[in-house]
Design a protein around this motif. Sequence first.
Motif, PDB file in Angstrom:
ATOM      1  N   CYS A  99     -45.656 -11.741  31.235  1.00  0.00           N
ATOM      2  CA  CYS A  99     -45.543 -12.952  32.055  1.00  0.00           C
ATOM      3  C   CYS A  99     -45.204 -12.568  33.497  1.00  0.00           C
ATOM      4  O   CYS A  99     -44.285 -11.798  33.752  1.00  0.00           O
ATOM      5  N   CYS A 124     -46.426 -19.022  27.863  1.00  0.00           N
ATOM      6  CA  CYS A 124     -45.371 -18.019  27.699  1.00  0.00           C
ATOM      7  C   CYS A 124     -44.485 -18.413  26.509  1.00  0.00           C
ATOM      8  O   CYS A 124     -44.182 -19.590  26.312  1.00  0.00           O
ATOM      9  N   THR A 133     -42.604 -21.541  33.616  1.00  0.00           N
ATOM     10  CA  THR A 133     -43.891 -22.166  33.255  1.00  0.00           C
ATOM     11  C   THR A 133     -43.744 -23.143  32.093  1.00  0.00           C
ATOM     12  O   THR A 133     -44.656 -23.914  31.810  1.00  0.00           O
ATOM     13  N   CYS A 180     -41.436 -14.422  34.179  1.00  0.00           N
ATOM     14  CA  CYS A 180     -40.176 -14.048  33.537  1.00  0.00           C
ATOM     15  C   CYS A 180     -40.203 -12.642  32.952  1.00  0.00           C
ATOM     16  O   CYS A 180     -39.181 -12.153  32.475  1.00  0.00           O
ATOM     17  N   CYS A 239     -38.732 -19.873  30.421  1.00  0.00           N
ATOM     18  CA  CYS A 239     -39.644 -19.470  31.507  1.00  0.00           C
ATOM     19  C   CYS A 239     -39.965 -20.693  32.376  1.00  0.00           C
ATOM     20  O   CYS A 239     -40.113 -21.808  31.880  1.00  0.00           O
TER      21      CYS A 239
HETATM   22 ZN    ZN Z   1     -42.669 -16.406  31.120  1.00  0.00          ZN
END
Ligand code: ZN
Length: 153
Positions: free
Chosen positions: A139, A109, A116, A142, A114
């Motif tokens: 994503c 991402c 991740t 987010c 985010c």
């Molecule tokens: Zn994200």
Amino acid sequence: MNEKKLIVSKIANGTVIDHIPAGKALKVLKILGITGEEGYRVALVMNVASDRLGRKDIVKVEDRFLSKEEVDRIALIAPTATINIIRDYKVVEKREVELPDVIEGIVKCINPNCVTNQPREHVKPRFKVLSKKPVKLECHYCGEVMGEGEIAP
Ligand code: ZN
Ligand code: CTP
């Protein structure tokens, strides 16, 4: 197949990735993790004429077959690619790559905040494929939407 167009010889067993957008062959090799030191016989053809694409690249790898994840990664950077499985000199399977509806663990991402992208959270990136042509990913965590230029597989 017009024999005049055959630039590199046919292969006995393995995979031919054809109709790669011109200039992307090295990225395909990178996705496959092929550096040349593994010992596979590899043929790279770049910027040759193609009826469909104008110009195209081709990658031929002997004795190597692709996993689903490798095909998904190739689909992201070479959506026009055709995967040909060769056994005993014959094309026994031919299919066009296709992006799945959900992509997991392949793309990062671009939103630095985010979840991740927080190493301590250990959350695997996950995207919904909003559009395949041009590629557009959303994503799952987010909501960030990424276009083709922002995707680095
Ligand atoms: Zn994200
Ligand atoms: N090929 C190869 N070795 C073989 C058989 C095929 O390297 N033993 C390659 C061909 O050179 C071609 C690709 O695999 O790049 C697909 O082969 P084929 O289906 O015979 O060619 P086309 O009909 O031209 O394919 P398409 O219709 O997908 O363009």
